[in-house]
Design a protein around this motif. Structure first.
Motif, PDB file in Angstrom:
ATOM      1  N   HIS A   1       0.863  -1.186   0.000  1.00 18.60           N
ATOM      2  CA  HIS A   1       0.000   0.000   0.000  1.00 18.60           C
ATOM      3  C   HIS A   1       0.901   1.239   0.000  1.00 18.60           C
ATOM      4  O   HIS A   1       1.238   1.775   1.060  1.00 18.60           O
ATOM      5  N   VAL A   2       1.252   1.696  -1.175  1.00 14.55           N
ATOM      6  CA  VAL A   2       2.258   2.750  -1.338  1.00 14.55           C
ATOM      7  C   VAL A   2       1.889   4.021  -0.591  1.00 14.55           C
ATOM      8  O   VAL A   2       2.748   4.706  -0.031  1.00 14.55           O
ATOM      9  N   ASP A   3       0.613   4.353  -0.544  1.00 10.63           N
ATOM     10  CA  ASP A   3       0.179   5.628   0.030  1.00 10.63           C
ATOM     11  C   ASP A   3      -0.251   5.520   1.489  1.00 10.63           C
ATOM     12  O   ASP A   3      -0.970   6.395   1.994  1.00 10.63           O
ATOM     13  N   VAL A   4       0.184   4.492   2.190  1.00  6.19           N
ATOM     14  CA  VAL A   4      -0.304   4.258   3.547  1.00  6.19           C
ATOM     15  C   VAL A   4      -0.007   5.421   4.491  1.00  6.19           C
ATOM     16  O   VAL A   4      -0.756   5.671   5.438  1.00  6.19           O
ATOM     17  N   LEU A   5       1.053   6.173   4.247  1.00  2.00           N
ATOM     18  CA  LEU A   5       1.404   7.287   5.127  1.00  2.00           C
ATOM     19  C   LEU A   5       0.805   8.615   4.677  1.00  2.00           C
ATOM     20  O   LEU A   5       1.056   9.654   5.300  1.00  2.00           O
ATOM     21  N   LYS A   6       0.010   8.578   3.631  1.00  3.26           N
ATOM     22  CA  LYS A   6      -0.547   9.813   3.094  1.00  3.26           C
ATOM     23  C   LYS A   6      -1.725  10.327   3.922  1.00  3.26           C
ATOM     24  O   LYS A   6      -2.006  11.519   3.953  1.00  3.26           O
ATOM     25  N   SER A   7      -2.445   9.422   4.586  1.00  4.08           N
ATOM     26  CA  SER A   7      -3.622   9.846   5.350  1.00  4.08           C
ATOM     27  C   SER A   7      -3.723   9.059   6.652  1.00  4.08           C
ATOM     28  O   SER A   7      -3.794   7.828   6.644  1.00  4.08           O
ATOM     29  N   ALA A   8      -3.752   9.806   7.750  1.00  2.00           N
ATOM     30  CA  ALA A   8      -3.886   9.166   9.060  1.00  2.00           C
ATOM     31  C   ALA A   8      -5.309   8.678   9.300  1.00  2.00           C
ATOM     32  O   ALA A   8      -5.564   7.972  10.276  1.00  2.00           O
ATOM     33  N   LYS A   9      -6.239   9.053   8.426  1.00  2.00           N
ATOM     34  CA  LYS A   9      -7.639   8.664   8.607  1.00  2.00           C
ATOM     35  C   LYS A   9      -8.007   7.377   7.873  1.00  2.00           C
ATOM     36  O   LYS A   9      -9.124   6.877   8.026  1.00  2.00           O
ATOM     37  N   SER A  10      -7.102   6.852   7.090  1.00  2.00           N
ATOM     38  CA  SER A  10      -7.429   5.652   6.322  1.00  2.00           C
ATOM     39  C   SER A  10      -7.419   4.419   7.217  1.00  2.00           C
ATOM     40  O   SER A  10      -6.718   4.361   8.229  1.00  2.00           O
ATOM     41  N   ASN A  11      -8.219   3.428   6.832  1.00  2.00           N
ATOM     42  CA  ASN A  11      -8.259   2.168   7.587  1.00  2.00           C
ATOM     43  C   ASN A  11      -6.886   1.515   7.623  1.00  2.00           C
ATOM     44  O   ASN A  11      -6.489   0.921   8.633  1.00  2.00           O
ATOM     45  N   LEU A  12      -6.160   1.615   6.537  1.00  2.00           N
ATOM     46  CA  LEU A  12      -4.859   0.964   6.442  1.00  2.00           C
ATOM     47  C   LEU A  12      -3.852   1.546   7.418  1.00  2.00           C
ATOM     48  O   LEU A  12      -2.934   0.862   7.865  1.00  2.00           O
ATOM     49  N   PHE A  13      -4.035   2.827   7.750  1.00  2.00           N
ATOM     50  CA  PHE A  13      -3.084   3.468   8.652  1.00  2.00           C
ATOM     51  C   PHE A  13      -3.294   3.051  10.112  1.00  2.00           C
ATOM     52  O   PHE A  13      -2.417   3.252  10.953  1.00  2.00           O
ATOM     53  N   THR A  14      -4.422   2.456  10.424  1.00  2.00           N
ATOM     54  CA  THR A  14      -4.767   2.154  11.812  1.00  2.00           C
ATOM     55  C   THR A  14      -3.683   1.335  12.507  1.00  2.00           C
ATOM     56  O   THR A  14      -3.320   1.608  13.658  1.00  2.00           O
ATOM     57  N   TRP A  15      -3.153   0.327  11.813  1.00  2.00           N
ATOM     58  CA  TRP A  15      -2.101  -0.495  12.435  1.00  2.00           C
ATOM     59  C   TRP A  15      -0.788   0.267  12.532  1.00  2.00           C
ATOM     60  O   TRP A  15      -0.095   0.200  13.547  1.00  2.00           O
ATOM     61  N   VAL A  16      -0.448   1.007  11.489  1.00  2.00           N
ATOM     62  CA  VAL A  16       0.760   1.830  11.536  1.00  2.00           C
ATOM     63  C   VAL A  16       0.656   2.836  12.680  1.00  2.00           C
ATOM     64  O   VAL A  16       1.648   3.154  13.339  1.00  2.00           O
ATOM     65  N   ASN A  17      -0.556   3.300  12.941  1.00  2.00           N
ATOM     66  CA  ASN A  17      -0.789   4.229  14.040  1.00  2.00           C
ATOM     67  C   ASN A  17      -0.324   3.648  15.377  1.00  2.00           C
ATOM     68  O   ASN A  17       0.202   4.371  16.236  1.00  2.00           O
TER      69      ASN A  17
END
Length: 463
Positions: free
Chosen positions: A254-270
């Motif tokens: 997911h190349v753009d995972v760091l582009k938005s803190a509101k995305s579902n994908l970012f939840t784990w990175v959070n």
């Protein structure tokens, strides 16, 4: 031996830039210090010590395949490790040492003592920030201060790294293979065998989570009966895998995972950013290492000294099924689901009004993923004494938490089989039901009434 690498809580060959640079400088030897008395002093869980020793024993032959010999040094504690390592360096004629930093106060004291000796002995030390993506002190306010609220920290962290595409550096060319025999110091009576330590298995676990579970993580992470979490926390705690490595792998999918803190994908990175936040706090506010309240105004809270209630909490005999099942999970497996960590911490500090430090210590003594910064941060969050903590008037209701996150009681029944025949609706607080069928003895009574406990906690914190 001119150059050595000093392993600490960075027990990996992948994404270990300090190790790579040591190899490029001709490193043929590495050391690891066994410090049993220090582990006891820090309350490190036996299951974590076992995992650590198993991983070091695995690394020995792996390093030998690359022509690097691992020396396991017998030390009592950190003070002893300095003198033992200095003797080793002097005997072997070492001129240069590579290592990754550790940020806790006792580790910092150990390293400062070692640096002092090295400077006098004309030894070069190369320290790296291999435990974090953002080194402490690099994510600050405009005034250069450490953030005291997570969200602004996260936003600044993201602004700093959102255009960075993380990648792996390949292990540099190494040397002809040598032999290595497992050291007796790595023998253990622990019980971490259910947690694999080999890189091949760990790689499969990581990729399976990222490929199959990451997209559903936001929805499934709070349900303890579902395997919705990554299960990687023990390996992150010991540096067997790095956060840098994990974010890089997520970016591959997911190349753009760091582009938005509101995305579902970012939840784990959070969650990984929360880990960085707590580590930055530990460095910026050293008193946290000494179990001080971050928010000093809560020093006035009068905690209850009730050994019986604390014992009931430890043993999972509070009479609240979700709390008791969670504590049984911890005691039986050495791990606890993250949602449940918040529930049981809230119960101890708010319902029982017992000092968070007792719970924090108990966790460290039992968790396979024990980590001072995250454990301290999480407990102070639940107790409302910490940085960006839960407001003191927000008190988890363990019954509604159970109804919401274990609706059918599957997790409860797994660890409290005494309740296996209780209907779903009653399993979250089964006392009236059990009394109605004459089976009250099947489950211990509630040690505190939720409403009364809530009012008591509010009164204590208002003071």
């Amino acid at each position: 031996m001119d150059t050595i690498f000093w392993f600490r809580r960075d027990l990996r060959l992948f994404n270990n830039f300090a190790l790579y640079d040591a190899i490029e400088s001709g490193c043929h030897d590495a050391v690891f210090c066994v410090t049993p008395e220090q582990w006891v002093q820090h309350g490190v869980a036996p299951i974590q010590v076992d995992l650590l020793k198993r991983r070091v024993a695995y690394l020995g032959p792996l390093l030998s395949e690359h022509g690097i010999k691992l020396h396991v040094l017998n030390c009592k504690d950190y003070t002893s490790s300095v003198s033992v390592l200095c003797d080793f360096i002097s005997e072997q004629g070492v001129k240069s040492i590579y290592a990754n930093k550790e940020y806790e106060i006792n580790e910092q004291l150990r390293d400062s003592q070692f640096v002092s000796w090295a400077n006098q002995s004309d030894i070069n030390i190369h320290y790296y920030d291999g435990d974090l993506i953002a080194p402490p002190g690099t994510v600050t306010t405009k005034n250069g201060d450490m953030y005291k609220v997570f969200t602004p920290f996260k936003n600044a962290w993201l602004k700093q790294y959102q255009d960075t595409h993380f990648h792996f550096n390949a292990l540099p060319d190494t040397f002809p293979a040598i032999s290595w025999n497992c050291c007796d110091l790595l023998q253990s009576d622990g019980c971490s065998s259910k947690w694999p330590v080999d890189d091949e298995t760990l790689s499969k676990v990581i990729h399976r989570f990222i490929d199959e579970k990451l997209t559903d993580y936001k929805e499934s992470r709070d349900f303890p009966a579902v395997k919705g979490t990554s299960g990687l926390s023990p390996y992150i705690a010991l540096g067997i895998v790095s956060t840098h490595q994990l974010v890089a792998l997520v970016q591959q999918r997911h190349v753009d995972v760091l582009k938005s803190a509101k995305s579902n994908l970012f939840t784990w990175v959070n969650e990984l950013v929360w880990r960085e936040f707590y580590r930055h706090l530990l460095v910026a506010f050293p008193s946290l290492n000494k179990y001080k309240n971050f928010n000093e105004k809560y020093d006035a809270v009068k905690w209850r000294q009730d050994d019986a209630d604390f014992k009931s909490w430890c043993e999972g005999k509070t009479g609240y099924p979700l709390v008791d099942a969670a504590m049984r999970q911890l005691n039986e497996t050495g791990w606890m689901h993250n949602r449940l960590r918040m529930v049981v911490a809230s119960f101890l500090t708010k319902h029982l009004l017992i000092d968070w430090r007792k719970g924090e210590r108990y966790f460290m003594q039992h968790l396979i993923d024990g980590d001072l910064a995250s454990n301290n941060g999480g407990w102070q969050w639940a107790a409302s004494t910490g940085c960006d903590a839960q407001p003191y008037f927000r008190i988890f209701n363990p019954i509604t938490q159970s109804e919401r996150f274990d609706p059918k009681g599957d997790f409860i029944r797994k660890f409290i089989p005494e309740l296996k025949n209780v209907p779903d609706k009653q399993v979250h607080f089964p006392h009236k039901y059990l009394a109605s069928i004459g089976r009250s003895d099947d489950y211990w009574p509630a040690i505190v009434d939720h409403k009364a406990a809530r009012e008591r906690a509010l009164a204590a914190f208002k003071v």
